[in-house]
Design a protein around this motif. Structure first.
Motif, PDB file in Angstrom:
ATOM      1  N   SER A 182       1.064  23.963 -63.131  1.00  0.00           N
ATOM      2  CA  SER A 182       1.890  24.710 -63.749  1.00  0.00           C
ATOM      3  C   SER A 182       3.255  24.563 -63.083  1.00  0.00           C
ATOM      4  CB  SER A 182       1.285  26.150 -63.848  1.00  0.00           C
ATOM      5  OG  SER A 182       0.117  26.354 -64.388  1.00  0.00           O
ATOM      6  N   CYS A 211       0.182  23.459 -58.129  1.00  0.00           N
ATOM      7  CA  CYS A 211      -0.612  23.416 -59.359  1.00  0.00           C
ATOM      8  C   CYS A 211       0.312  22.448 -60.346  1.00  0.00           C
ATOM      9  CB  CYS A 211      -0.527  24.783 -59.597  1.00  0.00           C
ATOM     10  SG  CYS A 211      -1.293  25.400 -61.340  1.00  0.00           S
ATOM     11  N   HIS A 238       3.524  29.416 -56.987  1.00  0.00           N
ATOM     12  CA  HIS A 238       3.080  30.782 -57.799  1.00  0.00           C
ATOM     13  C   HIS A 238       1.578  31.149 -57.221  1.00  0.00           C
ATOM     14  CE1 HIS A 238       1.513  27.748 -60.185  1.00  0.00           C
ATOM     15  NE2 HIS A 238       0.411  28.327 -60.446  1.00  0.00           N
ATOM     16  N   GLU A 239       0.989  30.369 -56.232  1.00  0.00           N
ATOM     17  CA  GLU A 239      -0.402  30.438 -55.830  1.00  0.00           C
ATOM     18  C   GLU A 239      -0.185  30.781 -54.124  1.00  0.00           C
ATOM     19  OE1 GLU A 239      -2.543  27.137 -56.467  1.00  0.00           O
ATOM     20  OE2 GLU A 239      -2.445  27.297 -58.716  1.00  0.00           O
ATOM     21  N   CYS A 259      -4.749  31.384 -58.871  1.00  0.00           N
ATOM     22  CA  CYS A 259      -4.294  30.815 -60.087  1.00  0.00           C
ATOM     23  C   CYS A 259      -5.577  30.306 -60.789  1.00  0.00           C
ATOM     24  CB  CYS A 259      -3.344  29.607 -59.741  1.00  0.00           C
ATOM     25  SG  CYS A 259      -2.871  28.763 -61.531  1.00  0.00           S
TER      26      CYS A 259
HETATM   27 ZN   LIG Z   1      -1.395  27.480 -60.751  1.00  0.00          ZN
END
Ligand SMILES: [Zn+2]
Ligand SMILES: [Zn+2]
Length: 346
Positions: free
Chosen positions: A40, A38, A60-61, A148
């Motif tokens: 991010s 991502c 984080h995903e 996300c």
């Molecule tokens: Zn993300």
């Protein structure tokens, strides 16, 4: 375990062997089976997030299998197939007690506040509050793509936007969040107008249900064009990009009593866009933020996915190995690849 380790911001991370994690009393260790890459993560690697402490593992995903369980976890056990929203709540504060885990004051975010999922294993705190059981027929890759961009779009359209059938919904920006929002709003029966500056993204928006596409580069006044084609303006409009231009266009394209949902992050020099408050007051517009989604709201979203009304797998891009996550992350700001890239080999 094997992990992508960032040792210096903006310097190329490397694959390293690091210690296997252990769960906190209220947490679990998850064997990562799929993890999305991502923008991010790119911001994390660049050092834009003040929560990140080096050395650090991003990611984080993700979705995976519970590998170890802390002694205070009661709802999950070793072997469960799970995913998590990217904001993990404490379950004990005023916001959590009111059902608003997405703004928990004690929130943790894997890949930011602690080591994330670009690794063979990762950890989650307050597992009973944050874990989501995967439906039997959902594969890990699809599940990883939800946590996300897709859940963010779901909350923005359904919970914050309250979008209903027959409404006009404008989506400014057709990246991951925007395309997800187009699919979700279309499934809710809305007539969606997609706005972007890239023709290939607009074509994808159309294939996901947008009834009208507008190229902001070749449209003189985006807000006026939307007001004209909708005979008064959109009922709900999202800034899915996070830029002063898309934010102001989104507010100005609304009909009276319309709702603007700010989904895209407005950072640094873009943090304080010139909001047309004269328009907001005169037409009683609503301006709402939207930030992630609570784990307990996954049920409603999963039901629509299992029924076939939502097809998040259409937003998937390529699948790669953990080693390739490094290139995928560092190239994120210049990448033109369409769809969510997911690491599936560890
Ligand atoms: Zn993300
Ligand atoms: Zn909380």
């Amino acid at each position: 375990m094997k992990a992508v380790l960032i040792e210096q911001f903006s310097q190329r991370p490397t694959i390293q062997q690091v210690a296997d994690p252990t769960p906190n009393n209220h947490g679990v260790v998850i064997r990562v089976k799929a993890t999305g890459v991502c923008r991010s993560d790119w911001h994390c690697w660049q050092g834009h997030d003040t929560d990140v402490v080096l050395p650090h593992v991003p990611g984080h995903e993700f979705a995976g299998i519970v590998e170890a369980v802390g002694k205070d976890v009661s709802k999950f056990k070793v072997g469960d197939r799970v995913t998590v929203p990217f904001i993990n709540a404490c379950g004990n504060c005023n916001e959590c007690h009111s059902g608003n885990h997405q703004v928990c004051g004690n929130q943790t975010q894997p890949g930011f506040t602690h080591w994330g999922s670009f690794a063979e294993y990762t950890t989650i705190d307050h597992a009973d509050v944050n874990l989501v059981t995967l439906p039997e027929h959902m594969d890990f890759t699809t599940a990883a793509s939800l946590g996300c961009r897709f859940v963010t779009a779901f909350r923005a359209v359904v919970d914050q936007g309250g979008v209903t059938a027959g409404q006009w919904v404008a989506v400014h920006g057709c990246g991951g969040v925007g395309l997800s929002a187009i699919m979700i709003a279309s499934a809710a029966g809305a007539n969606v107008i997609a706005v972007d500056i890239a023709e290939d993204k607009l074509a994808l928006a159309k294939s996901l249900g947008a009834v009208i596409t507008l190229n902001a580069n070749t449209t003189d006044d985006v807000a006026a064009a939307i007001k004209e084609v909708t005979n008064g303006g959109a009922h709900v409009s999202l800034d899915a990009l996070g830029h002063p231009v898309t934010c102001v266009n989104s507010i100005n394209c609304l009909r009276k009593l319309g709702k603007h949902i700010q989904v895209g992050l407005l950072l640094a020099e873009h943090a304080t866009p010139p909001i047309p408050m004269d328009n907001v007051v005169a037409n009683e517009l609503q301006i709402l933020g939207s930030h992630g989604m609570q784990a307990f709201r996954y049920n409603a979203m999963m039901a629509l996915i299992l029924s076939g009304k939502l097809q998040p797998e259409k937003l998937l891009g390529k699948t790669i190995a953990l080693e390739d996550a490094i290139d995928a992350m560092v190239d994120m700001d210049t990448s033109t690849s369409v769809g969510v890239t997911v690491v599936t080999h560890f």
